[in-house]
Design an enzyme around this catalytic site. Structure first.
Site, PDB file in Angstrom:
ATOM      1  N   LYS A  45      -8.750  65.179 -19.520  1.00 19.96           N
ATOM      2  CA  LYS A  45      -7.443  64.652 -19.899  1.00 19.96           C
ATOM      3  C   LYS A  45      -6.649  65.613 -20.778  1.00 19.96           C
ATOM      4  O   LYS A  45      -5.433  65.457 -20.934  1.00 19.96           O
ATOM      5  CB  LYS A  45      -7.610  63.318 -20.617  1.00 19.96           C
ATOM      6  CG  LYS A  45      -8.266  62.228 -19.778  1.00 19.96           C
ATOM      7  CD  LYS A  45      -7.372  61.780 -18.642  1.00 19.96           C
ATOM      8  CE  LYS A  45      -7.954  60.559 -17.932  1.00 19.96           C
ATOM      9  NZ  LYS A  45      -7.083  60.087 -16.852  1.00 19.96           N
ATOM     10  N   SER A 271     -18.048  57.564 -15.691  1.00 26.55           N
ATOM     11  CA  SER A 271     -17.141  57.943 -14.596  1.00 26.55           C
ATOM     12  C   SER A 271     -17.705  59.161 -13.859  1.00 26.55           C
ATOM     13  O   SER A 271     -17.599  59.252 -12.630  1.00 26.55           O
ATOM     14  CB  SER A 271     -15.736  58.219 -15.119  1.00 26.55           C
ATOM     15  OG  SER A 271     -15.738  59.225 -16.108  1.00 26.55           O
TER      16      SER A 271
END
Length: 307
Positions: A45, A271
Site C-alpha cells: 500500500k 491476504s
C-alpha cells in the site's frame, strides 16, 4: 554515501521477486512471490498511498497545510501515515477494532489521528465498510480535508502499473499467470491490465473470501482476512480484467500464512496466504512449465495480536 535530497519515500517499490521452494504445485510450475513487505511500512500500500497524494498535489486538490482523510483497514492507513508524515500533512484516519492492533498503533506512531468504528465481533462486514466510508465522508465535509477515497480513487492505478512493469522485467517476460486478492481492486486491475499490455495471454486470477463471495455473485458475509473482501462489489472492480475468481476461506488463508512462515521463512498476513492458495490452484490448471506470480501483500508483523 550521503543523499541529502532523498527521503524514505524514495525506497518505495523495486521489491524482490522470489520463487517458493517447498510450497509448490504437483507439476513443475513455478510460483513467484513479489515481496511487497520490503516497502518502508512493510506493505504494497506504500505504492498507492504515494501515488494518490502526489497526483492530488500535482493537480492542486491537495495544498500545503491541508488535512488528508481516509477510511482503512490499516495497511492503507499506515502507508498514508508515512507519506503524510514525510510531506507534512495532518492525517485523519477512520478505521475499526476489526483490524490488527499493530496497524492502528503504527498509524498513531506516525502521527495520524484515529477514529475507531466498532465492529461485530472483530469481523469484516459490508455494514462496517459502509459505516467507515460514511464517517470519512463526514470528516472530509466538516474539515474541508482532502479525502483520498481509496475505493474510488483511480490515481493509485499508476502505482500498480509500475509494479507490473517490475514483474515483467524480473521474469524476463516469462509469466503465464498473475494472482491477487481484491480489496479496492486497484492492485489486481492496475497490475493485471499492465501485464496484459505486455502479453494478452497472461491469465489473471482474482481472490476473494469464500465467506463473502460477492464478486462471484454470492451473498455478502463476514470474514477475517484483513484488507480484502469489502462485502460488496467495489467501484474499481472490472469483471473483464479477471479470467478467474478463486474463493479462499479465512481458515485456508491463515493455514497457508502459517506454512509460508514455517516452510519458506516468509512471515506474511492472511491476504498473502489466500494469494498463495489461489496461485497453487492456478498452477494445477496451467500445468507443467508455467510461471505464476502472486503478491506478498505485507509482513506478518502487522498481525501478531491476531494470531
Amino acid at each position: 554515501m550521503n543523499c541529502p535530497d532523498r527521503t524514505i519515500l524514495d525506497l518505495i517499490g523495486s521489491t524482490t521477486l522470489l520463487a517458493l521452494r517447498r510450497i509448490a504445485p504437483a507439476s513443475d510450475a513455478r510460483i513467484l512471490l513479489k515481496l511487497e513487505s520490503e516497502n518502508p511500512t512493510g506493505s504494497m500500500k506504500d505504492r498507492m498511498a504515494l501515488a494518490m497524494v502526489e497526483a492530488a498535489e500535482a493537480d492542486g486538490r491537495l495544498k500545503p497545510g491541508d488535512t488528508v482523510v481516509e477510511y482503512t483497514g490499516g495497511s492503507t492507513g499506515v502507508s498514508l501515515s508515512l507519506v503524510c508524515a514525510v510531506k507534512g500533512y495532518p492525517l485523519h484516519i477512520v478505521t475499526s477494532d476489526a483490524f490488527a492492533r499493530e496497524k492502528l498503533e503504527h498509524m498513531k506512531m506516525l502521527g495520524a489521528k484515529l477514529q475507531i468504528i466498532p465492529s461485530e465481533s472483530g469481523r469484516m462486514t459490508e455494514k462496517l465498510t459502509r459505516d467507515m466510508i460514511e464517517a470519512a465522508r463526514l470528516v472530509a465535509a466538516e474539515t474541508g480535508g482532502f479525502w483520498t477515497d481509496q475505493m474510488k480513487n483511480r490515481d493509485q492505478m499508476a502505482a500498480y502499473q509500475g509494479m507490473a512493469d517490475e514483474v515483467w522485467a524480473q521474469t524476463n517476460g516469462r509469466i503465464d499467470g498473475f494472482v491477487q486478492s481484491v480489496g479496492t481492486a486497484a492492485s489486481l486491475r492496475g497490475t493485471g491490465e499492465a501485464l496484459r499490455r505486455h502479453n494478452a495471454a497472461v491469465t489473471i486470477t482474482a481472490v476473494e473470501p469464500a465467506e463473502s463471495p460477492v464478486l462471484s455473485g454470492g451473498e455478502t458475509g463476514a470474514h477475517k482476512i484483513d484488507g480484502i473482501g469489502a462485502g460488496y462489489v467495489v467501484p474499481l472492480w472490472d469483471k473483464n480484467v479477471a479470467d478467474r475468481i478463486e474463493l479462499v476461506s479465512t481458515e485456508e488463508a491463515a493455514a497457508m500464512a502459517s506454512r509460508l512462515a514455517r516452510e519458506e521463512g516468509l512471515f506474511a498476513g492472511t491476504s498473502t496466504g489466500a494469494n498463495v492458495v489461489a496461485a497453487l490452484r492456478l498452477a494445477d490448471q496451467l500445468g507443467s512449465g508455467a510461471t505464476i506470480v502472486t503478491v506478498m501483500c505485507d509482513t506478518g508483523m502487522k498481525y501478531l495480536s491476531k494470531r
